[in-house]
Design an enzyme around this catalytic site. Structure first.
Site, PDB file in Angstrom:
ATOM      1  N   LYS A 209       0.859  -1.184   0.000  1.00  0.00           N
ATOM      2  CA  LYS A 209       0.000   0.000   0.000  1.00  0.00           C
ATOM      3  C   LYS A 209       0.895   1.234   0.000  1.00  0.00           C
ATOM      4  O   LYS A 209       1.436   1.634   1.018  1.00  0.00           O
ATOM      5  CB  LYS A 209      -0.909   0.008   1.235  1.00  0.00           C
ATOM      6  CG  LYS A 209      -2.128   0.854   0.975  1.00  0.00           C
ATOM      7  CD  LYS A 209      -2.458   1.901   2.005  1.00  0.00           C
ATOM      8  CE  LYS A 209      -1.574   3.007   2.349  1.00  0.00           C
ATOM      9  NZ  LYS A 209      -1.630   4.204   1.526  1.00  0.00           N
ATOM     10  N   GLY A 262       6.390   5.176   8.628  1.00  0.00           N
ATOM     11  CA  GLY A 262       5.494   6.323   8.618  1.00  0.00           C
ATOM     12  C   GLY A 262       5.444   6.923  10.006  1.00  0.00           C
ATOM     13  O   GLY A 262       6.392   6.781  10.787  1.00  0.00           O
ATOM     14  N   SER A 263       4.328   7.563  10.317  1.00  0.00           N
ATOM     15  CA  SER A 263       4.294   8.302  11.581  1.00  0.00           C
ATOM     16  C   SER A 263       4.004   7.377  12.773  1.00  0.00           C
ATOM     17  O   SER A 263       3.407   6.306  12.635  1.00  0.00           O
ATOM     18  CB  SER A 263       3.258   9.416  11.500  1.00  0.00           C
ATOM     19  OG  SER A 263       2.015   8.876  11.146  1.00  0.00           O
ATOM     20  N   THR A 264       4.408   7.844  13.924  1.00  0.00           N
ATOM     21  CA  THR A 264       4.271   7.064  15.149  1.00  0.00           C
ATOM     22  C   THR A 264       2.804   6.780  15.451  1.00  0.00           C
ATOM     23  O   THR A 264       2.440   5.652  15.813  1.00  0.00           O
ATOM     24  CB  THR A 264       4.940   7.840  16.313  1.00  0.00           C
ATOM     25  OG1 THR A 264       6.319   8.008  15.986  1.00  0.00           O
ATOM     26  CG2 THR A 264       4.805   7.116  17.634  1.00  0.00           C
ATOM     27  N   VAL A 266       0.166   6.529  13.495  1.00  0.00           N
ATOM     28  CA  VAL A 266      -0.436   5.519  12.610  1.00  0.00           C
ATOM     29  C   VAL A 266       0.071   4.127  13.004  1.00  0.00           C
ATOM     30  O   VAL A 266      -0.698   3.165  13.072  1.00  0.00           O
ATOM     31  CB  VAL A 266      -0.134   5.832  11.126  1.00  0.00           C
ATOM     32  CG1 VAL A 266      -0.527   4.665  10.227  1.00  0.00           C
ATOM     33  CG2 VAL A 266      -0.868   7.098  10.686  1.00  0.00           C
ATOM     34  N   GLU A 290       9.194   1.519  11.361  1.00  0.00           N
ATOM     35  CA  GLU A 290      10.125   2.625  11.593  1.00  0.00           C
ATOM     36  C   GLU A 290       9.291   3.897  11.526  1.00  0.00           C
ATOM     37  O   GLU A 290       8.573   4.125  10.550  1.00  0.00           O
ATOM     38  CB  GLU A 290      11.237   2.622  10.544  1.00  0.00           C
ATOM     39  CG  GLU A 290      12.107   1.356  10.578  1.00  0.00           C
ATOM     40  CD  GLU A 290      12.728   1.053  11.933  1.00  0.00           C
ATOM     41  OE1 GLU A 290      12.993   2.004  12.701  1.00  0.00           O
ATOM     42  OE2 GLU A 290      12.925  -0.132  12.242  1.00  0.00           O
ATOM     43  N   CYS A 324      12.837  11.576   8.258  1.00  0.00           N
ATOM     44  CA  CYS A 324      12.627  11.166   9.646  1.00  0.00           C
ATOM     45  C   CYS A 324      13.847  11.522  10.477  1.00  0.00           C
ATOM     46  O   CYS A 324      13.768  11.695  11.681  1.00  0.00           O
ATOM     47  CB  CYS A 324      12.341   9.678   9.710  1.00  0.00           C
ATOM     48  SG  CYS A 324      13.572   8.737   8.811  1.00  0.00           S
ATOM     49  N   GLU A 422       7.566  16.280  16.550  1.00  0.00           N
ATOM     50  CA  GLU A 422       8.022  16.138  15.166  1.00  0.00           C
ATOM     51  C   GLU A 422       7.213  17.086  14.279  1.00  0.00           C
ATOM     52  O   GLU A 422       5.982  17.066  14.293  1.00  0.00           O
ATOM     53  CB  GLU A 422       7.843  14.700  14.664  1.00  0.00           C
ATOM     54  CG  GLU A 422       8.395  14.538  13.248  1.00  0.00           C
ATOM     55  CD  GLU A 422       8.258  13.131  12.679  1.00  0.00           C
ATOM     56  OE1 GLU A 422       7.140  12.596  12.680  1.00  0.00           O
ATOM     57  OE2 GLU A 422       9.283  12.584  12.213  1.00  0.00           O
TER      58      GLU A 422
HETATM   59  P1  NAD Z   1       2.026   8.629   7.477  1.00  0.00           P
HETATM   60  O1  NAD Z   1       2.024   7.943   8.800  1.00  0.00           O
HETATM   61  O2  NAD Z   1       1.059   9.711   7.243  1.00  0.00           O
HETATM   62  O3  NAD Z   1       1.745   7.548   6.326  1.00  0.00           O
HETATM   63  C1  NAD Z   1       2.527   6.375   6.191  1.00  0.00           C
HETATM   64  C2  NAD Z   1       1.684   5.310   5.518  1.00  0.00           C
HETATM   65  O4  NAD Z   1       0.630   4.920   6.419  1.00  0.00           O
HETATM   66  C3  NAD Z   1       0.996   5.802   4.234  1.00  0.00           C
HETATM   67  O5  NAD Z   1       1.013   4.793   3.267  1.00  0.00           O
HETATM   68  C4  NAD Z   1      -0.416   6.068   4.729  1.00  0.00           C
HETATM   69  O6  NAD Z   1      -1.378   5.990   3.708  1.00  0.00           O
HETATM   70  C5  NAD Z   1      -0.609   4.959   5.735  1.00  0.00           C
HETATM   71  N1  NAD Z   1      -1.691   5.200   6.695  1.00  0.00           N
HETATM   72  C6  NAD Z   1      -2.177   6.376   7.130  1.00  0.00           C
HETATM   73  N2  NAD Z   1      -3.187   6.162   8.021  1.00  0.00           N
HETATM   74  C7  NAD Z   1      -3.304   4.826   8.150  1.00  0.00           C
HETATM   75  C8  NAD Z   1      -4.155   3.974   8.927  1.00  0.00           C
HETATM   76  N3  NAD Z   1      -5.062   4.473   9.751  1.00  0.00           N
HETATM   77  N4  NAD Z   1      -3.981   2.647   8.838  1.00  0.00           N
HETATM   78  C9  NAD Z   1      -3.033   2.129   8.024  1.00  0.00           C
HETATM   79  N5  NAD Z   1      -2.211   2.873   7.250  1.00  0.00           N
HETATM   80  C10 NAD Z   1      -2.348   4.207   7.314  1.00  0.00           C
HETATM   81  O7  NAD Z   1       3.521   9.100   7.198  1.00  0.00           O
HETATM   82  P2  NAD Z   1       4.106   9.911   5.938  1.00  0.00           P
HETATM   83  O8  NAD Z   1       3.599  11.310   6.008  1.00  0.00           O
HETATM   84  O9  NAD Z   1       3.946   9.157   4.673  1.00  0.00           O
HETATM   85  O10 NAD Z   1       5.663   9.883   6.289  1.00  0.00           O
HETATM   86  C11 NAD Z   1       6.209  10.719   7.267  1.00  0.00           C
HETATM   87  C12 NAD Z   1       6.421  10.004   8.575  1.00  0.00           C
HETATM   88  O11 NAD Z   1       7.199   8.847   8.344  1.00  0.00           O
HETATM   89  C13 NAD Z   1       7.200  10.839   9.563  1.00  0.00           C
HETATM   90  O12 NAD Z   1       6.659  10.670  10.855  1.00  0.00           O
HETATM   91  C14 NAD Z   1       8.609  10.262   9.471  1.00  0.00           C
HETATM   92  O13 NAD Z   1       9.398  10.477  10.613  1.00  0.00           O
HETATM   93  C15 NAD Z   1       8.309   8.816   9.229  1.00  0.00           C
HETATM   94  N6  NAD Z   1       9.430   8.139   8.592  1.00  0.00           N
HETATM   95  C16 NAD Z   1      10.215   7.334   9.355  1.00  0.00           C
HETATM   96  C17 NAD Z   1      11.306   6.688   8.803  1.00  0.00           C
HETATM   97  C18 NAD Z   1      12.182   5.803   9.651  1.00  0.00           C
HETATM   98  O14 NAD Z   1      12.979   5.051   9.087  1.00  0.00           O
HETATM   99  N7  NAD Z   1      12.080   5.869  10.969  1.00  0.00           N
HETATM  100  C19 NAD Z   1      11.594   6.863   7.447  1.00  0.00           C
HETATM  101  C20 NAD Z   1      10.769   7.666   6.680  1.00  0.00           C
HETATM  102  C21 NAD Z   1       9.681   8.305   7.266  1.00  0.00           C
END
Ligand code: NAD
Length: 538
Positions: A209, A262-264, A266, A290, A324, A422
């Site tokens: 996804k 993605g974000s913490t 989620v 992560e 991130c 963040e």
């Molecule tokens: P996000 O959490 O908004 O989205 C990440 C993914 O989760 C997307 O595909 C999104 O569609 C999906 N998603 C959103 N809501 C969901 C739900 N309720 N259930 C299941 N999936 C859902 O994050 P983003 O804006 O794409 O990326 C930025 C975030 O990612 C920042 O917090 C950043 O720190 C983190 N990040 C971390 C690393 C790492 O290695 N630690 C690397 C890259 C990004």
């Protein structure tokens, strides 16, 4: 593990007059001149659902790159079933054949696909050519090559040490039984393709996804993998709602794990949903995530001041702070601040922001209106906060693209909002401390934020470096000494953090791949016992 290992992919420079610069500019023009239709790809079939959203260019948001056909319930269910059905054959072709496919992906990306994928990442996610090159070309090539190397290595490493006389012991490196749900972020094309392909390398199959903000570049990467020979059903590409795909995946008892970045918030929600569905699942799913960061730079009074300025600018503002690992808080002693503040602001005022196609720009736009509003909100609240002072930047303009100036906030409150949360934008908050309070500042840095992803110490004296190294042991999963806290390279600094920053399974290293296997121990009796009684009974 074999000592022969791949080399990191060399980073192209895109200097004026270079062939790569010309090729990339031509490819950018080509991609800007067409609008493509992006389907779901399930069991190798393209499915155009007719329920579409557009993909735009963040630095020119009136420009449409693609119409994306979103997966609904039927497509999501079909994707999970396709992944389960594809697994047996995928296991049977064996590790070497799987490595060969992903190594071919790497060769194609290193060669004829490089500019296509870099241009797509520049336009879809608003990256400069350099930021696209280190992400969508080099890091992904490295993921595919080094993961293949690591997977071959642990096949030997995990074999039992002892096979007594008359017995042969072996370990079969099985993948997890069932499919992996890969939920990927917008900000790195490399991470997006790695999350489904790392489990696939060791024999899992996946439902991918992608983020709604990177469908375009991610779709091209899916095409690349299929052209390299990835069999139908091994990775199924389903643009659509994250919450919906999670519900559908969890209603399938063969759900075997989630590979998330993605974000913490989620990720925490996902973990809770998985726990609720546990009784309906065949096994205990692996949960690898992560997540966010509040990454720091701590300076000591005796630090290299020029180096600190470079680290602050590159660490905080490259890719508009949407890493991130981006530096977003810094602790600087008064003497150092008095010496560098003017030069720091003067250098930041030289930063050019604009279209990714103009190679003189250091920054482009943030990813979408939601991110723009969120970051602007942080800046406006800081403007109204008597403890904060915006010393440079702070202007935001979303008329053509979602542009936010590189912004520095000085805060006299080390726990003010922008010091601890963040922001994921080009905003750096600095707290100035008394020169003799270095030890206290390390404690403060450790305790101020729930995250623990990356961080840097700037100091020239080894004893001070060691003090920081020990005091910040659990404050960052990736720790830098006299360098910016961004730019981890595969096989050099395996990446990941703990606390609220994730499960720290170190993407791009053997630890991550080990999460996707479930070994079978096999004992074969060579001398088959013929008598049921034991000698003590004689
Ligand atoms: P996000 O959490 O908004 O989205 C990440 C993914 O989760 C997307 O595909 C999104 O569609 C999906 N998603 C959103 N809501 C969901 C739900 N309720 N259930 C299941 N999936 C859902 O994050 P983003 O804006 O794409 O990326 C930025 C975030 O990612 C920042 O917090 C950043 O720190 C983190 N990040 C971390 C690393 C790492 O290695 N630690 C690397 C890259 C990004």
């Amino acid at each position: 593990m074999s000592s022969e290992h791949p080399a990191n992919e060399p980073v192209l420079g895109y200097a004026p007059g270079s062939p790569e610069r010309e090729e990339l500019q031509t490819e950018l023009d080509n991609q800007m001149n067409s609008i493509i239709e992006i389907p779901c790809i399930i069991n190798g079939q393209e499915i155009f659902t007719g329920n579409t959203v557009t993909q735009v260019v963040p630095h020119n948001h009136g420009h449409i790159l693609a119409n994306v056909h979103l997966a609904g319930k039927a497509e999501m269910e079909a994707a999970c079933i396709a992944a389960v059905d594809a697994q047996e054959e995928w296991i049977n072709i064996g590790l070497e054949a799987r490595c060969a496919i992903f190594e071919k992906c790497a060769d194609m990306l290193s060669g004829e696909w490089r500019m296509k994928i870099n241009a797509a990442t520049m336009l879809n996610q608003s990256k400069t050519c350099f930021q696209a090159e280190i992400d969508s070309a080099c890091e992904l090539i490295d993921f595919w090559r080094f993961n293949s190397h690591y997977a071959r290595g642990f096949h030997d490493y995990l074999q039992p040490l002892v096979s007594p006389k008359g017995v042969e012991n072996t370990t079969e490196i099985r993948p997890l039984e069932g499919f992996i749900l890969a939920i990927t972020p917008f900000n790195f094309s490399s991470i997006a393709a790695n999350l489904p392909s790392a489990p696939a390398l060791v024999g899992c199959t996946a439902v991918w996804k992608p983020s709604r903000n990177s469908y375009y570049s991610n779709y091209l990467l899916m095409q690349l993998m299929m052209e390299a020979g990835l069999p139908a059903g091994v990775i199924n590409f389903v643009p659509g709602s994250g919450a919906e795909i999670t519900d559908i995946a969890l209603s399938n008892p063969d759900f075997a794990g989630v590979h998330f970045t993605g974000s913490t918030s989620v990720f925490q929600g996902l973990w809770q949903r998985i726990a609720e569905e546990l009784p309906n699942l065949k096994g205990y799913p692996r949960i690898v995530g992560e997540t966010g960061g509040k990454d720091f730079i701590v300076a000591h009074p005796n630090c290299d001041e020029k180096g600190l300025i470079v680290a602050l600018i590159r660490g905080a503002f490259e890719y508009q702070g949407q890493k991130c690992s981006a530096a977003s808080r810094s602790y600087i002693p008064t003497s150092v601040w008095n010496s560098i503040s003017e030069e720091l602001c003067s250098e930041i005022s030289k930063i050019k922001i604009g279209d990714a196609k103009d190679f003189s720009n250091f920054m482009t736009a943030v990813i979408d209106q939601r991110a723009f509003n969120k970051i602007k909100g942080y800046i406006e609240r800081a403007r109204d906060n008597p403890n904060c002072e915006i010393i440079i930047g702070g202007n935001c303009d979303d008329s053509k693209g979602w542009f936010i100036e590189p912004t520095i906030i000085l805060s006299s409150d080390p726990k003010s909002e922008t010091m601890v949360e963040e922001i994921f934008g080009p905003v750096l908050t600095i707290y100035i401390y008394d020169d003799d309070k270095f030890q206290n500042i390390l404690k403060l840095c450790d305790k101020s934020s729930p995250y623990a992803l990356t961080g840097s110490i700037f100091a020239n004296n080894e004893e001070d470096i060691q003090t920081a190294f020990n005091a910040l042991r659990f404050t960052a999963g990736n720790f830098y000494i006299n360098d910016k806290p961004t730019g981890a390279a595969v096989a050099q600094q395996p990446f990941g953090g703990a606390r609220a920053s994730g499960t720290n399974d170190k993407a791009g290293g053997p630890l991550n791949l080990l999460r996707w296997i479930s070994p079978r121990s096999v004992k074969r009796a060579i001398e088959i016992p013929q008598k049921w009684t034991y000698s003590f009974m004689d």
